[in-house]
Design a protein around this motif. Structure first.
Motif, PDB file in Angstrom:
ATOM      1  N   ALA A 292       0.839  -1.207   0.000  1.00 54.42           N
ATOM      2  CA  ALA A 292       0.000   0.000   0.000  1.00 54.42           C
ATOM      3  C   ALA A 292       0.869   1.250   0.000  1.00 54.42           C
ATOM      4  CB  ALA A 292      -0.921  -0.009   1.222  1.00 54.42           C
ATOM      5  N   GLY A 293       1.976   1.221   0.777  1.00 48.20           N
ATOM      6  CA  GLY A 293       2.894   2.360   0.803  1.00 48.20           C
ATOM      7  C   GLY A 293       3.527   2.607  -0.559  1.00 48.20           C
ATOM      8  N   ILE A 294       3.916   1.539  -1.256  1.00 51.90           N
ATOM      9  CA  ILE A 294       4.516   1.681  -2.587  1.00 51.90           C
ATOM     10  C   ILE A 294       3.523   2.342  -3.545  1.00 51.90           C
ATOM     11  CG2 ILE A 294       5.282   0.373  -4.606  1.00 51.90           C
ATOM     12  CD1 ILE A 294       6.597  -1.606  -2.663  1.00 51.90           C
ATOM     13  N   ALA A 295       2.275   1.896  -3.519  1.00 47.23           N
ATOM     14  CA  ALA A 295       1.257   2.477  -4.405  1.00 47.23           C
ATOM     15  C   ALA A 295       1.032   3.957  -4.088  1.00 47.23           C
ATOM     16  CB  ALA A 295      -0.053   1.695  -4.269  1.00 47.23           C
ATOM     17  N   LEU A 296       0.942   4.272  -2.797  1.00 50.35           N
ATOM     18  CA  LEU A 296       0.704   5.660  -2.401  1.00 50.35           C
ATOM     19  C   LEU A 296       1.884   6.557  -2.781  1.00 50.35           C
ATOM     20  CD1 LEU A 296      -1.206   7.595  -0.970  1.00 50.35           C
ATOM     21  CD2 LEU A 296      -0.077   7.041   1.177  1.00 50.35           C
ATOM     22  N   PHE A 297       3.098   6.085  -2.575  1.00 51.00           N
ATOM     23  CA  PHE A 297       4.279   6.885  -2.905  1.00 51.00           C
ATOM     24  C   PHE A 297       4.397   7.095  -4.417  1.00 51.00           C
ATOM     25  CE2 PHE A 297       6.277   5.640   1.307  1.00 51.00           C
ATOM     26  CZ  PHE A 297       6.203   6.925   1.812  1.00 51.00           C
TER      27      PHE A 297
ATOM     28  N   PHE B 247      10.961   3.640  -1.747  1.00 50.34           N
ATOM     29  CA  PHE B 247      11.103   2.200  -1.561  1.00 50.34           C
ATOM     30  C   PHE B 247      11.469   1.862  -0.111  1.00 50.34           C
ATOM     31  CE2 PHE B 247      11.822   0.594  -6.122  1.00 50.34           C
ATOM     32  CZ  PHE B 247      10.611  -0.053  -6.103  1.00 50.34           C
ATOM     33  N   ILE B 248      12.479   2.557   0.406  1.00 48.83           N
ATOM     34  CA  ILE B 248      12.971   2.257   1.757  1.00 48.83           C
ATOM     35  C   ILE B 248      11.887   2.508   2.799  1.00 48.83           C
ATOM     36  CG2 ILE B 248      14.641   2.935   3.521  1.00 48.83           C
ATOM     37  CD1 ILE B 248      16.601   3.532   1.195  1.00 48.83           C
ATOM     38  N   LEU B 249      11.200   3.651   2.696  1.00 49.79           N
ATOM     39  CA  LEU B 249      10.158   3.971   3.673  1.00 49.79           C
ATOM     40  C   LEU B 249       8.988   2.992   3.591  1.00 49.79           C
ATOM     41  CD1 LEU B 249      10.058   7.873   3.523  1.00 49.79           C
ATOM     42  CD2 LEU B 249      10.689   6.468   5.483  1.00 49.79           C
ATOM     43  N   SER B 250       8.697   2.511   2.383  1.00 48.77           N
ATOM     44  CA  SER B 250       7.600   1.541   2.244  1.00 48.77           C
ATOM     45  C   SER B 250       7.870   0.279   3.049  1.00 48.77           C
ATOM     46  CB  SER B 250       7.396   1.184   0.771  1.00 48.77           C
ATOM     47  OG  SER B 250       6.978   2.302   0.027  1.00 48.77           O
TER      48      SER B 250
ATOM     49  N   GLN C 160      28.607   7.572  -9.716  1.00 54.89           N
ATOM     50  CA  GLN C 160      27.454   7.852  -8.850  1.00 54.89           C
ATOM     51  C   GLN C 160      26.785   6.571  -8.315  1.00 54.89           C
ATOM     52  OE1 GLN C 160      24.753  10.602 -10.856  1.00 54.89           O
ATOM     53  NE2 GLN C 160      26.477  11.807 -11.638  1.00 54.89           N
ATOM     54  N   HIS C 161      27.427   5.442  -8.563  1.00 57.24           N
ATOM     55  CA  HIS C 161      26.973   4.149  -8.016  1.00 57.24           C
ATOM     56  C   HIS C 161      25.516   3.841  -8.388  1.00 57.24           C
ATOM     57  CE1 HIS C 161      30.682   4.346  -5.719  1.00 57.24           C
ATOM     58  NE2 HIS C 161      30.303   5.506  -5.215  1.00 57.24           N
ATOM     59  N   HIS C 162      25.167   4.043  -9.640  1.00 56.40           N
ATOM     60  CA  HIS C 162      23.799   3.812 -10.072  1.00 56.40           C
ATOM     61  C   HIS C 162      23.397   2.346 -10.033  1.00 56.40           C
ATOM     62  CE1 HIS C 162      23.647   7.856 -12.479  1.00 56.40           C
ATOM     63  NE2 HIS C 162      23.773   8.023 -11.174  1.00 56.40           N
ATOM     64  N   SER C 163      24.370   1.446 -10.083  1.00 56.09           N
ATOM     65  CA  SER C 163      24.030   0.015 -10.058  1.00 56.09           C
ATOM     66  C   SER C 163      23.373  -0.390  -8.739  1.00 56.09           C
ATOM     67  CB  SER C 163      25.285  -0.835 -10.296  1.00 56.09           C
ATOM     68  OG  SER C 163      25.768  -0.650 -11.612  1.00 56.09           O
ATOM     69  N   VAL C 164      23.660   0.340  -7.663  1.00 54.25           N
ATOM     70  CA  VAL C 164      23.006   0.058  -6.379  1.00 54.25           C
ATOM     71  C   VAL C 164      21.501   0.284  -6.507  1.00 54.25           C
ATOM     72  CG1 VAL C 164      22.826   0.763  -3.970  1.00 54.25           C
ATOM     73  CG2 VAL C 164      25.068   0.623  -5.062  1.00 54.25           C
ATOM     74  N   ASP C 165      21.112   1.374  -7.158  1.00 53.21           N
ATOM     75  CA  ASP C 165      19.692   1.661  -7.359  1.00 53.21           C
ATOM     76  C   ASP C 165      19.030   0.567  -8.193  1.00 53.21           C
ATOM     77  OD1 ASP C 165      21.309   4.002  -6.869  1.00 53.21           O
ATOM     78  OD2 ASP C 165      19.531   5.229  -7.230  1.00 53.21           O
TER      79      ASP C 165
ATOM     80  N   PHE D  76       7.108  15.025   1.001  1.00 54.98           N
ATOM     81  CA  PHE D  76       6.879  13.601   1.256  1.00 54.98           C
ATOM     82  C   PHE D  76       7.158  13.228   2.711  1.00 54.98           C
ATOM     83  CE2 PHE D  76      11.437  13.028   0.666  1.00 54.98           C
ATOM     84  CZ  PHE D  76      11.727  11.939   1.469  1.00 54.98           C
ATOM     85  N   LEU D  77       7.825  14.121   3.476  1.00 56.19           N
ATOM     86  CA  LEU D  77       8.061  13.831   4.898  1.00 56.19           C
ATOM     87  C   LEU D  77       6.744  13.789   5.686  1.00 56.19           C
ATOM     88  CD1 LEU D  77      11.291  15.943   5.519  1.00 56.19           C
ATOM     89  CD2 LEU D  77      11.105  13.479   5.153  1.00 56.19           C
ATOM     90  N   PRO D  78       5.852  14.800   5.526  1.00 54.79           N
ATOM     91  CA  PRO D  78       4.549  14.654   6.201  1.00 54.79           C
ATOM     92  C   PRO D  78       3.776  13.428   5.744  1.00 54.79           C
ATOM     93  CG  PRO D  78       4.876  16.922   5.465  1.00 54.79           C
ATOM     94  CD  PRO D  78       5.983  16.109   4.872  1.00 54.79           C
ATOM     95  N   LEU D  79       3.912  13.074   4.461  1.00 54.67           N
ATOM     96  CA  LEU D  79       3.229  11.875   3.969  1.00 54.67           C
ATOM     97  C   LEU D  79       3.751  10.628   4.674  1.00 54.67           C
ATOM     98  CD1 LEU D  79       1.315  10.481   1.970  1.00 54.67           C
ATOM     99  CD2 LEU D  79       3.220  10.400   0.347  1.00 54.67           C
ATOM    100  N   ALA D  80       5.078  10.535   4.834  1.00 59.35           N
ATOM    101  CA  ALA D  80       5.662   9.386   5.529  1.00 59.35           C
ATOM    102  C   ALA D  80       5.212   9.341   6.987  1.00 59.35           C
ATOM    103  CB  ALA D  80       7.189   9.447   5.448  1.00 59.35           C
ATOM    104  N   ALA D  81       5.173  10.529   7.635  1.00 61.74           N
ATOM    105  CA  ALA D  81       4.712  10.588   9.029  1.00 61.74           C
ATOM    106  C   ALA D  81       3.258  10.155   9.139  1.00 61.74           C
ATOM    107  CB  ALA D  81       4.897  11.999   9.578  1.00 61.74           C
ATOM    108  N   LEU D  82       2.432  10.589   8.181  1.00 59.64           N
ATOM    109  CA  LEU D  82       1.020  10.209   8.195  1.00 59.64           C
ATOM    110  C   LEU D  82       0.854   8.701   8.030  1.00 59.64           C
ATOM    111  CD1 LEU D  82      -1.937  11.127   8.230  1.00 59.64           C
ATOM    112  CD2 LEU D  82      -1.801  11.388   5.751  1.00 59.64           C
TER     113      LEU D  82
END
Length: 586
Positions: free
Chosen positions: A13-18, A43-46, A177-182, A276-282
């Motif tokens: 649900a978090g992934i869809a909302l983000f 992704f991480i916050l989800s 920029q280490h894009h392979s990590v992403d 997106f910080l208030p969204l994550a807090a919510l």
């Protein structure tokens, strides 16, 4: 719903909302570095926000508690499912869904490892070369250039010197920029949540944004953006050598060219990334409100399950057993021994616990236990002649090997009935032993057994404190006087039924602060009398835990509304009622 499934649903649900939030606010700007950070944070916050524990903060704010109560009553209804009609289909659906999910995960993991191994093999077979001060690996045939971490793969003879400069600048941006990590992180997220379309959409945005970053670096380095775009168009027909990598020409060129030609977004636009910080807090608050609601529902369910054996007690035509109180069977998984909840006996080698994470279980469950007792109880002839009936409560220990040991009578009716109850319990087959923290342990267990003479529907009256055991039937008092019965034809019921009682206890229970500080929890058992008018009278503690919890249990019972009174032969009567209340801290 088990915690693992609840967590998994919240993640998706978090992934869809983000993703919806990203499309609404960030999709069209040119802050590629900020966008990269935001997409990874989504992704991480989800995956993290369902694990954030804000329950104490929510419980300390009345509006939040009110929302949790509303959620518990409106969104988390209790459903009764009959075994013959629905349960089998539900189990089949859950089982097949699990197989389908894990089958998809295994297939995607296999694909992931195949791609990963193909890159490793390509690295081992390609000849390395230094071009413009950069080590590259020569592809064996003309393919699209790509990079994977610090490896850059190119087919040099397919490109002019100017094109090689552009490619190296582009791929070095990916490397530095280490894009392979992403890329790897988004691939693993897609494997874990493969059925969620939004996870694939975010993965696509991550890959596109990485190319925008690298393209922007090429333009910044002084290369002519028009010739660079023509170069990209020239490579559009070439197939990518690997998918698990940062490919030079793998993404739709239309979007990349449009982004290169797009006017830079004004710097003030960066501030929207803080939204997106208030969204994550919510999300964290909503998640914890849901957990608090489920906890309230769970506690209430435990309480009402403890009550059901008394509410549903009825007369039968043959000796039968009462339901085992659910607090003594599998189901109380939130409670573990604490400083205030220690093993029942001091034995370093084999301590005996009162409550554990996984309680012992009779073979066949509760129905199997009741069936065993009903089939094996032999009503003593002496008790029948004396018209003796009543409830014998036996306590015993289920050892680590499943054997029943040390049965004892903790509530007696008569020597004959006590001896029969002990005989039947002692002859029980092995149980499935209890577990604490994954280890087999010995657990104390209680079974109430009701002896009732066949065809005798009258029950023995009692006074307010003690049952009359051996009173002859001819001397039994008739309903209508001040007699207090233990069991009658129609037991008293809470107004609205069990569900309403569950909600009443859950909403009105106030855990004493002194008990919280001391870590005190446990089961308080009260005895009370429901009189002919439905009033709750004479509450007293049968099993104590602590003065604070005992007082709170008494307060809860005294504040109850009037009950629907019991009836014997159609006449309202006074009935003794036992109510266990479980106090549990999360």
């Amino acid at each position: 719903m088990n915690p693992e499934l609840a967590y998994f649903l919240k993640v998706n649900a978090g992934i869809a909302l983000f993703y919806a939030f990203y499309r609404l606010f960030f999709y069209r700007d040119t802050f590629f570095a900020w966008r990269r950070t935001a997409l990874l944070c989504f992704f991480i916050l989800s995956f993290i926000y369902p694990l954030m524990n804000l329950q104490e903060w929510i419980k300390g704010h009345e509006p939040m508690v009110a929302m949790a109560d509303l959620y518990a009553s409106a969104v988390l209804p209790e459903f009764t499912i009959t075994p013959t009609d629905i349960v089998n289909w539900k189990e089949i659906f859950i089982l097949s869904s699990g197989y389908l999910y894990w089958g998809g995960v295994l297939l995607l993991l296999l694909r992931f490892f195949i791609q990963f191994i193909s890159i490793i093999r390509l690295r081992l077979h390609c000849r390395s070369e230094i071009i413009r001060g950069t080590r590259i690996y020569q592809l064996p045939q003309a393919s699209g250039p790509f990079s994977f971490f610090h490896w850059i793969f190119i087919h040099p003879t397919s490109h002019t010197n100017e094109e090689l400069d552009e490619i190296l600048t582009h791929e070095l941006a990916h490397v530095r920029q280490h894009h392979s990590v992403d890329v790897l992180f988004s691939e693993l997220a897609c494997i874990a949540c493969w059925f969620n379309p939004f996870v694939w959409l975010i993965k696509r945005e991550i890959r596109s944004n990485l190319e925008y970053l690298a393209d922007h670096r090429v333009i910044e380095s002084g290369h002519n953006y028009q010739s660079y775009q023509f170069h990209l168009l020239g490579l559009a027909h070439q197939k990518a050598a690997a998918n698990l990598s940062n490919s030079f020409n793998v993404l739709p060129l239309k979007n990349r060219i449009k982004m290169m030609n797009k006017k830079r977004t004004k710097e003030i636009g960066r501030t929207k990334y803080l939204m997106f910080l208030p969204l994550a807090a919510l999300l964290m608050i909503i998640s914890n409100i849901e957990v608090v609601a489920r906890t309230t529902k769970s506690i209430a369910k435990e309480v009402i399950e403890n009550v059901e054996q008394t509410v549903n007690e009825r007369l039968t035509e043959s000796p039968a057993t009462e339901q085992v109180p659910p607090q003594d069977k599998k189901g109380v998984k939130q409670v573990t021994p604490t400083k205030k909840q220690t093993p029942a006996q001091v034995d370093e080698k084999d301590p005996v616990f009162e409550v554990v994470e996984d309680m012992p279980d009779f073979v066949g469950g509760l129905d199997g236990l009741m069936s065993y007792l009903s089939k094996n109880i032999k009503y003593p002839e002496a008790a029948i002649k004396k018209n003796i009936q009543g409830r014998v409560i036996i306590q015993f220990i289920v050892r680590k090997d499943g054997k029943v040991s040390k049965p004892e009578v903790i509530r007696s009716v008569s020597p004959e009935l006590d001896a029969e109850a002990l005989r039947v319990v002692s002859a029980m087959p092995n149980w499935t032993p209890g577990r604490q923290k994954g280890k087999l342990v010995s657990v104390k267990y209680t079974v109430p057994i009701m002896f009732r003479i066949p065809g005798n529907k009258a029950t023995k009256p009692t006074d307010s404190s003690k049952a009359t055991i051996n009173e002859p039937q001819s001397q039994q008092k008739k309903p209508g006087d001040n007699t207090v019965f233990e069991v009658v034809e129609q037991m008293p019921t809470f107004p609205g039924g069990n569900q309403v009682m569950m909600e009443y206890i859950a909403k009105n229970m106030k855990y004493p602060s002194a008990a919280i500080k001391c870590g005190t929890q446990g089961r308080v058992i009260l005895a009370m009398v429901i009189d002919k008018e439905g009033n709750v009278t004479q509450p007293r503690i049968v099993k104590s835990v602590s003065p604070e919890l005992d007082a709170e249990a008494i307060r809860l019972v005294k504040a109850m509304p009037k009950w629907i009174p019991a009836k014997q032969r159609g006449i309202p009567v006074n009935v003794k009622y036992t109510l266990p209340i479980m106090f549990m801290m999360q």
